[in-house]
Every structure is written in structure tokens, then in C-alpha cells.
Design a protein around this motif. Structure first.
Motif, PDB file in Angstrom:
ATOM      1  N   ASN A   1       0.921  -1.145   0.072  1.00  0.00           N
ATOM      2  CA  ASN A   1       0.003   0.043   0.048  1.00  0.00           C
ATOM      3  C   ASN A   1       0.977   1.233   0.016  1.00  0.00           C
ATOM      4  OD1 ASN A   1      -2.558  -1.495   0.416  1.00  0.00           O
ATOM      5  ND2 ASN A   1      -1.977  -1.924   2.528  1.00  0.00           N
ATOM      6  N   LYS A   2       0.512   2.234  -0.686  1.00  0.00           N
ATOM      7  CA  LYS A   2       1.397   3.450  -0.678  1.00  0.00           C
ATOM      8  C   LYS A   2       1.117   4.227   0.712  1.00  0.00           C
ATOM      9  CE  LYS A   2       1.256   4.202  -5.656  1.00  0.00           C
ATOM     10  NZ  LYS A   2       2.220   4.867  -6.210  1.00  0.00           N
ATOM     11  N   VAL A   3       2.043   4.579   1.082  1.00  0.00           N
ATOM     12  CA  VAL A   3       2.048   5.160   2.462  1.00  0.00           C
ATOM     13  C   VAL A   3       1.965   6.892   2.057  1.00  0.00           C
ATOM     14  CG1 VAL A   3       3.709   3.573   3.338  1.00  0.00           C
ATOM     15  CG2 VAL A   3       4.605   5.496   2.616  1.00  0.00           C
ATOM     16  N   SER A   4       1.613   7.509   3.274  1.00  0.00           N
ATOM     17  CA  SER A   4       1.303   9.174   2.911  1.00  0.00           C
ATOM     18  C   SER A   4       2.628   9.879   3.046  1.00  0.00           C
ATOM     19  CB  SER A   4       0.426   9.376   4.065  1.00  0.00           C
ATOM     20  OG  SER A   4       1.140   9.214   5.356  1.00  0.00           O
ATOM     21  N   SER A   5       2.429  10.952   2.405  1.00  0.00           N
ATOM     22  CA  SER A   5       3.636  11.822   2.472  1.00  0.00           C
ATOM     23  C   SER A   5       4.169  12.185   4.238  1.00  0.00           C
ATOM     24  CB  SER A   5       3.504  13.380   2.069  1.00  0.00           C
ATOM     25  OG  SER A   5       3.127  13.132   0.573  1.00  0.00           O
ATOM     26  N   GLY A   6       5.504  12.428   4.400  1.00  0.00           N
ATOM     27  CA  GLY A   6       5.956  12.493   5.705  1.00  0.00           C
ATOM     28  C   GLY A   6       7.337  12.245   5.735  1.00  0.00           C
ATOM     29  N   ILE A   7       7.692  12.220   7.194  1.00  0.00           N
ATOM     30  CA  ILE A   7       9.150  11.831   7.344  1.00  0.00           C
ATOM     31  C   ILE A   7       9.021  10.316   7.658  1.00  0.00           C
ATOM     32  CG2 ILE A   7      11.030  12.133   9.153  1.00  0.00           C
ATOM     33  CD1 ILE A   7       9.749  14.903   9.483  1.00  0.00           C
ATOM     34  N   TYR A   8      10.222   9.606   7.118  1.00  0.00           N
ATOM     35  CA  TYR A   8      10.264   8.181   7.477  1.00  0.00           C
ATOM     36  C   TYR A   8      11.881   8.142   7.600  1.00  0.00           C
ATOM     37  CZ  TYR A   8       5.804   7.494   5.616  1.00  0.00           C
ATOM     38  OH  TYR A   8       4.439   7.558   5.502  1.00  0.00           O
ATOM     39  N   PHE A   9      12.089   6.962   8.288  1.00  0.00           N
ATOM     40  CA  PHE A   9      13.594   6.646   8.775  1.00  0.00           C
ATOM     41  C   PHE A   9      13.952   5.390   8.162  1.00  0.00           C
ATOM     42  CE2 PHE A   9      11.847   9.474  11.913  1.00  0.00           C
ATOM     43  CZ  PHE A   9      12.994  10.148  12.075  1.00  0.00           C
ATOM     44  N   TYR A  10      15.394   5.271   7.554  1.00  0.00           N
ATOM     45  CA  TYR A  10      15.459   3.954   7.113  1.00  0.00           C
ATOM     46  C   TYR A  10      16.795   3.528   8.179  1.00  0.00           C
ATOM     47  CZ  TYR A  10      19.480   5.788   4.376  1.00  0.00           C
ATOM     48  OH  TYR A  10      20.647   6.671   4.066  1.00  0.00           O
ATOM     49  N   LYS A  11      16.703   2.121   8.529  1.00  0.00           N
ATOM     50  CA  LYS A  11      17.724   1.629   9.411  1.00  0.00           C
ATOM     51  C   LYS A  11      18.507   0.483   8.895  1.00  0.00           C
ATOM     52  CE  LYS A  11      17.525  -0.273  14.323  1.00  0.00           C
ATOM     53  NZ  LYS A  11      16.663  -0.885  15.367  1.00  0.00           N
ATOM     54  N   ILE A  12      19.780   0.460   8.768  1.00  0.00           N
ATOM     55  CA  ILE A  12      20.416  -0.722   8.413  1.00  0.00           C
ATOM     56  C   ILE A  12      21.108  -1.262   9.522  1.00  0.00           C
ATOM     57  CG2 ILE A  12      22.426  -1.359   6.722  1.00  0.00           C
ATOM     58  CD1 ILE A  12      21.872   1.530   5.581  1.00  0.00           C
ATOM     59  N   VAL A  13      21.043  -2.550   9.680  1.00  0.00           N
ATOM     60  CA  VAL A  13      21.754  -3.258  10.544  1.00  0.00           C
ATOM     61  C   VAL A  13      22.541  -4.359   9.906  1.00  0.00           C
ATOM     62  CG1 VAL A  13      21.494  -4.874  12.687  1.00  0.00           C
ATOM     63  CG2 VAL A  13      19.733  -3.082  12.297  1.00  0.00           C
ATOM     64  N   ALA A  14      23.907  -4.351  10.267  1.00  0.00           N
ATOM     65  CA  ALA A  14      24.643  -5.448   9.641  1.00  0.00           C
ATOM     66  C   ALA A  14      25.348  -5.870  10.809  1.00  0.00           C
ATOM     67  CB  ALA A  14      25.659  -4.793   8.478  1.00  0.00           C
ATOM     68  N   GLY A  15      25.216  -6.984  11.209  1.00  0.00           N
ATOM     69  CA  GLY A  15      25.914  -7.550  12.414  1.00  0.00           C
ATOM     70  C   GLY A  15      25.616  -6.828  13.730  1.00  0.00           C
ATOM     71  N   LYS A  16      26.923  -6.131  14.031  1.00  0.00           N
ATOM     72  CA  LYS A  16      26.780  -5.470  15.206  1.00  0.00           C
ATOM     73  C   LYS A  16      26.771  -3.836  15.006  1.00  0.00           C
ATOM     74  CE  LYS A  16      29.165  -8.636  18.451  1.00  0.00           C
ATOM     75  NZ  LYS A  16      30.437  -8.855  19.049  1.00  0.00           N
ATOM     76  N   ASN A  17      26.875  -3.609  13.661  1.00  0.00           N
ATOM     77  CA  ASN A  17      26.634  -2.227  13.364  1.00  0.00           C
ATOM     78  C   ASN A  17      25.401  -1.882  12.886  1.00  0.00           C
ATOM     79  OD1 ASN A  17      29.676  -1.717  13.515  1.00  0.00           O
ATOM     80  ND2 ASN A  17      29.640  -2.917  11.409  1.00  0.00           N
ATOM     81  N   THR A  18      24.917  -0.383  13.250  1.00  0.00           N
ATOM     82  CA  THR A  18      23.564   0.035  13.062  1.00  0.00           C
ATOM     83  C   THR A  18      23.479   1.396  12.479  1.00  0.00           C
ATOM     84  OG1 THR A  18      22.373  -1.436  14.832  1.00  0.00           O
ATOM     85  CG2 THR A  18      21.253   0.537  13.999  1.00  0.00           C
ATOM     86  N   GLU A  19      22.882   1.807  11.541  1.00  0.00           N
ATOM     87  CA  GLU A  19      22.714   3.070  11.033  1.00  0.00           C
ATOM     88  C   GLU A  19      21.301   3.578  10.649  1.00  0.00           C
ATOM     89  OE1 GLU A  19      24.552   5.877   7.378  1.00  0.00           O
ATOM     90  OE2 GLU A  19      25.351   4.024   7.840  1.00  0.00           O
ATOM     91  N   MET A  20      20.944   4.564  11.150  1.00  0.00           N
ATOM     92  CA  MET A  20      19.661   5.138  10.845  1.00  0.00           C
ATOM     93  C   MET A  20      19.777   6.553  10.208  1.00  0.00           C
ATOM     94  SD  MET A  20      16.345   5.263  13.400  1.00  0.00           S
ATOM     95  CE  MET A  20      15.751   3.531  13.317  1.00  0.00           C
ATOM     96  N   LYS A  21      18.876   7.002   9.124  1.00  0.00           N
ATOM     97  CA  LYS A  21      18.767   8.069   8.523  1.00  0.00           C
ATOM     98  C   LYS A  21      17.385   8.536   8.150  1.00  0.00           C
ATOM     99  CE  LYS A  21      23.365   8.320   7.405  1.00  0.00           C
ATOM    100  NZ  LYS A  21      24.353   9.495   6.762  1.00  0.00           N
ATOM    101  N   LYS A  22      17.413   9.811   7.949  1.00  0.00           N
ATOM    102  CA  LYS A  22      15.967  10.275   7.936  1.00  0.00           C
ATOM    103  C   LYS A  22      15.716  10.732   6.388  1.00  0.00           C
ATOM    104  CE  LYS A  22      15.064  14.813   9.116  1.00  0.00           C
ATOM    105  NZ  LYS A  22      14.718  15.970   9.710  1.00  0.00           N
ATOM    106  N   MET A  23      14.661  10.567   5.898  1.00  0.00           N
ATOM    107  CA  MET A  23      13.987  10.885   4.526  1.00  0.00           C
ATOM    108  C   MET A  23      12.627  11.339   4.702  1.00  0.00           C
ATOM    109  SD  MET A  23      13.856   7.105   2.958  1.00  0.00           S
ATOM    110  CE  MET A  23      13.301   5.826   4.013  1.00  0.00           C
ATOM    111  N   VAL A  24      12.663  12.120   3.578  1.00  0.00           N
ATOM    112  CA  VAL A  24      11.015  12.849   3.520  1.00  0.00           C
ATOM    113  C   VAL A  24      10.398  12.415   2.229  1.00  0.00           C
ATOM    114  CG1 VAL A  24       9.868  14.988   3.481  1.00  0.00           C
ATOM    115  CG2 VAL A  24      12.048  14.799   4.760  1.00  0.00           C
ATOM    116  N   LEU A  25       9.274  11.843   2.417  1.00  0.00           N
ATOM    117  CA  LEU A  25       8.377  11.524   1.085  1.00  0.00           C
ATOM    118  C   LEU A  25       7.519  12.612   1.006  1.00  0.00           C
ATOM    119  CD1 LEU A  25       7.160   9.521  -1.078  1.00  0.00           C
ATOM    120  CD2 LEU A  25       5.909   8.572   0.872  1.00  0.00           C
TER     121      LEU A  25
END
Length: 81
Positions: free
Chosen positions: A55-79
Motif C-alpha cells: 500500500n502506498k504510504v502518506s507523505s511525511g518523514i520516514y527513517f531507514y535503519k540498516i543493521v549489519a551484524g553489530k553495526n547499526t545506522e539510521m537516516k531520515k528521509m522525506v516522502l
């Protein structure tokens, strides 16, 4: 800002189990883009602004989270639609 898709680039230093997921501002998981073992290297994946049920999500702020083993990174994005 992106509309209707965005490319998420990432690299992993070692062979690892990798999880790339999208979250809304409430911290709720919207969808998982990548889940599995990947070799060390550079990768990219595309998010098309849909949830796990396609389903298409609404406009707004979203975050993507990348987890690789013990490493984690999170960034913000705007749709923006």
C-alpha cells in the motif's frame, strides 16, 4: 525529499546478516527491504514508498535503519507527494 522512489546506498565491511527496514515517525516498522546474508561490499536498494502490504504510504518523514551484524545506522528521509 523524494517522490515516488528513493535509492538507499550502503556498504558493509564484512560478510554479515543485513537488515534494511523503513520506519515511520512513530517508530513503527513500515516495511523491510533487505533481510539476509550479504558479502562485504557496496549495495543499493530502492524504496518505492509502499508498506509491507504494497500500500502506498502518506507523505511525511520516514527513517531507514540498516543493521549489519553489530553495526547499526539510521537516516531520515522525506516522502513528498
Amino acid at each position: 525529499p523524494f517522490n515516488p522512489t528513493t535509492t538507499i546506498n550502503y556498504s558493509i565491511p564484512n560478510d554479515n546478516n543485513v537488515d534494511v527496514s523503513i520506519y515511520n515517525v512513530k517508530g513503527q516498522k513500515v516495511t523491510t527491504l533487505i533481510h539476509g546474508n550479504q558479502s562485504a561490499g557496496r549495495y543499493s536498494t530502492i524504496w518505492n514508498g509502499t508498506d509491507s502490504k504494497n500500500n502506498k504510504v502518506s507523505s511525511g518523514i520516514y527513517f531507514y535503519k540498516i543493521v549489519a551484524g553489530k553495526n547499526t545506522e539510521m537516516k531520515k528521509m522525506v516522502l513528498m507527494k
